[in-house]
Scaffold this active site. Structure first.
Site, PDB file in Angstrom:
ATOM      1  N   SER A 190     129.678  31.576 -73.588  1.00  0.00           N
ATOM      2  CA  SER A 190     129.640  31.952 -75.039  1.00  0.00           C
ATOM      3  C   SER A 190     128.542  31.047 -75.708  1.00  0.00           C
ATOM      4  O   SER A 190     128.856  29.812 -75.224  1.00  0.00           O
ATOM      5  CB  SER A 190     130.942  32.105 -75.815  1.00  0.00           C
ATOM      6  OG  SER A 190     130.606  32.187 -76.999  1.00  0.00           O
ATOM      7  N   ARG A 191     127.757  31.426 -76.647  1.00  0.00           N
ATOM      8  CA  ARG A 191     127.018  30.680 -77.284  1.00  0.00           C
ATOM      9  C   ARG A 191     127.656  29.977 -78.416  1.00  0.00           C
ATOM     10  O   ARG A 191     126.985  29.260 -79.219  1.00  0.00           O
ATOM     11  CB  ARG A 191     125.872  31.403 -77.673  1.00  0.00           C
ATOM     12  CG  ARG A 191     124.817  31.248 -76.593  1.00  0.00           C
ATOM     13  CD  ARG A 191     124.973  31.865 -75.526  1.00  0.00           C
ATOM     14  NE  ARG A 191     124.120  31.421 -74.515  1.00  0.00           N
ATOM     15  CZ  ARG A 191     123.975  32.031 -73.327  1.00  0.00           C
ATOM     16  NH1 ARG A 191     124.460  33.247 -73.079  1.00  0.00           N
ATOM     17  NH2 ARG A 191     123.274  31.656 -72.099  1.00  0.00           N
ATOM     18  N   LYS A 237     139.549  42.370 -79.000  1.00  0.00           N
ATOM     19  CA  LYS A 237     138.945  42.614 -80.422  1.00  0.00           C
ATOM     20  C   LYS A 237     140.060  43.685 -81.188  1.00  0.00           C
ATOM     21  O   LYS A 237     140.648  43.585 -82.402  1.00  0.00           O
ATOM     22  CB  LYS A 237     137.721  42.889 -80.511  1.00  0.00           C
ATOM     23  CG  LYS A 237     136.593  41.927 -80.259  1.00  0.00           C
ATOM     24  CD  LYS A 237     135.416  42.440 -80.739  1.00  0.00           C
ATOM     25  CE  LYS A 237     134.260  41.888 -79.806  1.00  0.00           C
ATOM     26  NZ  LYS A 237     133.005  42.196 -80.519  1.00  0.00           N
ATOM     27  N   ASP A 272     130.453  41.508 -87.446  1.00  0.00           N
ATOM     28  CA  ASP A 272     129.154  42.027 -87.088  1.00  0.00           C
ATOM     29  C   ASP A 272     128.369  42.896 -87.985  1.00  0.00           C
ATOM     30  O   ASP A 272     127.191  42.868 -88.201  1.00  0.00           O
ATOM     31  CB  ASP A 272     129.254  43.068 -86.010  1.00  0.00           C
ATOM     32  CG  ASP A 272     129.804  42.445 -84.624  1.00  0.00           C
ATOM     33  OD1 ASP A 272     129.505  41.108 -84.559  1.00  0.00           O
ATOM     34  OD2 ASP A 272     130.452  42.875 -83.879  1.00  0.00           O
ATOM     35  N   GLY A 314     128.795  53.192 -79.767  1.00  0.00           N
ATOM     36  CA  GLY A 314     130.050  52.423 -79.284  1.00  0.00           C
ATOM     37  C   GLY A 314     130.320  51.429 -80.366  1.00  0.00           C
ATOM     38  O   GLY A 314     130.360  51.974 -81.541  1.00  0.00           O
ATOM     39  N   GLY A 315     130.980  50.426 -79.971  1.00  0.00           N
ATOM     40  CA  GLY A 315     131.796  49.484 -81.141  1.00  0.00           C
ATOM     41  C   GLY A 315     130.532  48.868 -82.054  1.00  0.00           C
ATOM     42  O   GLY A 315     130.808  48.905 -83.261  1.00  0.00           O
ATOM     43  N   TYR A 318     120.155  40.924 -77.048  1.00  0.00           N
ATOM     44  CA  TYR A 318     119.490  39.511 -77.123  1.00  0.00           C
ATOM     45  C   TYR A 318     119.254  38.712 -75.752  1.00  0.00           C
ATOM     46  O   TYR A 318     118.504  37.723 -75.825  1.00  0.00           O
ATOM     47  CB  TYR A 318     120.229  38.599 -78.071  1.00  0.00           C
ATOM     48  CG  TYR A 318     121.426  38.301 -77.827  1.00  0.00           C
ATOM     49  CD1 TYR A 318     122.558  38.846 -78.029  1.00  0.00           C
ATOM     50  CD2 TYR A 318     121.805  36.979 -76.961  1.00  0.00           C
ATOM     51  CE1 TYR A 318     123.936  38.495 -77.988  1.00  0.00           C
ATOM     52  CE2 TYR A 318     123.062  36.555 -76.708  1.00  0.00           C
ATOM     53  CZ  TYR A 318     124.127  37.646 -77.069  1.00  0.00           C
ATOM     54  OH  TYR A 318     125.371  37.193 -76.958  1.00  0.00           O
ATOM     55  N   ASN A 332     136.805  40.497 -85.181  1.00  0.00           N
ATOM     56  CA  ASN A 332     136.204  39.369 -84.350  1.00  0.00           C
ATOM     57  C   ASN A 332     136.371  37.923 -84.902  1.00  0.00           C
ATOM     58  O   ASN A 332     135.891  37.050 -84.461  1.00  0.00           O
ATOM     59  CB  ASN A 332     134.822  39.457 -84.005  1.00  0.00           C
ATOM     60  CG  ASN A 332     133.766  39.493 -85.337  1.00  0.00           C
ATOM     61  OD1 ASN A 332     134.277  39.111 -86.278  1.00  0.00           O
ATOM     62  ND2 ASN A 332     132.750  39.684 -85.027  1.00  0.00           N
ATOM     63  N   GLY A 344     118.483  40.836 -81.543  1.00  0.00           N
ATOM     64  CA  GLY A 344     119.725  40.420 -81.619  1.00  0.00           C
ATOM     65  C   GLY A 344     120.218  38.961 -81.758  1.00  0.00           C
ATOM     66  O   GLY A 344     121.287  38.842 -82.160  1.00  0.00           O
ATOM     67  N   GLY A 398     123.214  54.856 -80.150  1.00  0.00           N
ATOM     68  CA  GLY A 398     124.354  54.477 -79.508  1.00  0.00           C
ATOM     69  C   GLY A 398     125.449  54.819 -80.392  1.00  0.00           C
ATOM     70  O   GLY A 398     125.276  54.878 -81.616  1.00  0.00           O
TER      71      GLY A 398
HETATM   72  P1  ATR Z   1     129.401  48.343 -77.561  1.00  0.00           P
HETATM   73  O1  ATR Z   1     130.667  48.228 -77.931  1.00  0.00           O
HETATM   74  O2  ATR Z   1     128.546  47.269 -77.130  1.00  0.00           O
HETATM   75  O3  ATR Z   1     128.571  49.160 -78.577  1.00  0.00           O
HETATM   76  P2  ATR Z   1     129.980  50.492 -75.933  1.00  0.00           P
HETATM   77  O4  ATR Z   1     131.201  50.906 -76.465  1.00  0.00           O
HETATM   78  O5  ATR Z   1     130.223  50.366 -74.381  1.00  0.00           O
HETATM   79  O6  ATR Z   1     129.317  48.977 -76.018  1.00  0.00           O
HETATM   80  O7  ATR Z   1     128.887  51.407 -76.061  1.00  0.00           O
HETATM   81  C1  ATR Z   1     127.476  51.427 -75.208  1.00  0.00           C
HETATM   82  C2  ATR Z   1     126.667  52.364 -75.880  1.00  0.00           C
HETATM   83  O8  ATR Z   1     125.497  52.426 -75.100  1.00  0.00           O
HETATM   84  C3  ATR Z   1     127.047  53.780 -75.767  1.00  0.00           C
HETATM   85  O9  ATR Z   1     126.423  54.487 -76.817  1.00  0.00           O
HETATM   86  C4  ATR Z   1     126.432  54.126 -74.536  1.00  0.00           C
HETATM   87  O10 ATR Z   1     126.278  55.837 -74.596  1.00  0.00           O
HETATM   88  P3  ATR Z   1     127.345  56.828 -74.150  1.00  0.00           P
HETATM   89  O11 ATR Z   1     128.575  56.804 -75.344  1.00  0.00           O
HETATM   90  O12 ATR Z   1     126.855  57.969 -73.841  1.00  0.00           O
HETATM   91  O13 ATR Z   1     128.156  56.073 -72.828  1.00  0.00           O
HETATM   92  C5  ATR Z   1     125.210  53.727 -74.516  1.00  0.00           C
HETATM   93  N1  ATR Z   1     124.647  53.763 -73.320  1.00  0.00           N
HETATM   94  C6  ATR Z   1     124.995  52.988 -72.141  1.00  0.00           C
HETATM   95  N2  ATR Z   1     124.086  53.153 -71.076  1.00  0.00           N
HETATM   96  C7  ATR Z   1     123.089  54.172 -71.298  1.00  0.00           C
HETATM   97  C8  ATR Z   1     122.067  54.817 -70.923  1.00  0.00           C
HETATM   98  N3  ATR Z   1     121.890  54.669 -69.463  1.00  0.00           N
HETATM   99  N4  ATR Z   1     121.529  55.830 -71.543  1.00  0.00           N
HETATM  100  C9  ATR Z   1     121.798  55.949 -72.910  1.00  0.00           C
HETATM  101  N5  ATR Z   1     122.907  55.451 -73.582  1.00  0.00           N
HETATM  102  C10 ATR Z   1     123.594  54.472 -72.850  1.00  0.00           C
END
Ligand code: ATR
Length: 280
Positions: free
Chosen positions: A20-21, A71, A106, A133-134, A222, A91, A243, A131
């Site tokens: 970790s940084r 988290k 974040d 995700g989180g 990043y 976090n 990032g 995207g």
């Molecule tokens: P984080 O918490 O860092 O956001 P995460 O919850 O695993 O991580 O989310 C990763 C994101 O990257 C998701 O939106 C994922 O899309 P899916 O919901 O369809 O899985 C996206 N992602 C990862 N690999 C991908 C790929 N090859 N093409 C498009 N989207 C991708």
């Protein structure tokens, strides 16, 4: 040494907690602000997390950062603020009048980095976020809070984007991944929150040439520091936010909560962390 005069210390709790940084960042601020304090790495497995967090001060800490995979548990074990609740993950932990509180930094990390790198970015009426995700939750929350009119949310798995839109309300518009191209011409802000473009992952295939000339492009990845997306945007003369900038800005609030002074994200700090990220 007398426990009463022991220096204040915070820590990063993760499992694994390697590379970790955060210690580099917080030690830089402690040193440059002349504060006697510490920042440790604590590798705590899931089965030990509740005990560790509920007795954080007994373990010698005034607060902590929390990373994968803890988290969500951190949120459940503390008194979260609206930001941590909205993101569904905490976090940063600290004590307030003896009570263990939590937030998610974040959101301000993302927004403050944009403000620093691309002033007036919020003139954009339409943002396109990739995207769901989180990390995307923090970005979307920040954009809505800042008053961005329309946040288009594209995700490979559309139901995840729909679920996020349901949570954040009418300003968030879920779109299919293959609709990205047609949205680019009206995106005043493009944000990549996916892992695409990260070292070892496939690149993000986006034609930045279709973005308007005033567009700002942000990437949460990043490693590498300059993703192919950011390189393409810069080659076109677009303003960008990377990032690493977000990582540095998200660390500010924790330091302030634990040590009582608000630190600055300086070019010197950035250079220090950049050197660490690029060393082999
Ligand atoms: P984080 O918490 O860092 O956001 P995460 O919850 O695993 O991580 O989310 C990763 C994101 O990257 C998701 O939106 C994922 O899309 P899916 O919901 O369809 O899985 C996206 N992602 C990862 N690999 C991908 C790929 N090859 N093409 C498009 N989207 C991708």
């Amino acid at each position: 040494m007398n426990a009463e005069i022991k220096a204040r210390a915070a820590c990063l709790i993760g499992w694994p907690a390697a590379h970790s940084r955060s210690p580099l960042i917080h030690h830089y601020w402690l040193r440059t602000l002349g504060i006697e304090g510490g920042y440790n790495i604590e590798a705590v497995p899931p089965e030990g997390f509740a005990e560790f967090v509920l007795h954080l001060s007994t373990h010698g800490f005034v607060g902590a950062n929390v990373t994968i995979p803890h988290k969500e548990r951190a949120l459940a074990l503390s008194m979260p603020d609206p930001r941590a609740r909205a993101v569904g993950a905490a976090n940063t932990l600290w004590y307030d009048a003896g009570e263990l509180r939590s937030t998610n930094t974040d959101i301000e990390g993302f927004i403050n980095n944009l403000d620093a790198c691309a002033p007036r970015w919020d003139a954009a009426t339409d943002a396109l976020v990739l995207g769901a995700g989180g990390a995307s939750r923090a970005v979307v929350f920040g954009l809505i809070e800042r008053g961005i009119e329309r946040v288009h949310l594209a995700n490979r798995t559309l139901p995840r984007a729909q679920a996020l839109a349901d949570q954040f309300g009418a300003n968030v518009h879920p779109v299919a991944w293959d609709a990205i191209g047609e949205l680019l011409p009206r995106a005043g802000l493009l944000v990549n929150t996916t892992s695409l473009g990260m070292h070892g992952q496939p690149p993000l295939q986006i034609d930045t040439g279709r973005l308007p000339p005033h567009a700002v492009v942000a990437d949460l990845v990043y490693v590498p520091l300059q993703t192919p997306l950011l390189a393409a945007a810069q080659a076109r003369g677009l303003r960008t936010a990377d990032g690493l900038g977000m990582l540095l800005h998200q660390a500010v609030r924790g330091f302030e909560l634990w040590f009582g002074q608000r630190p600055q994200v300086t070019p010197e700090l950035r250079a220090l962390v950049e050197a660490d990220l690029t060393k082999v």
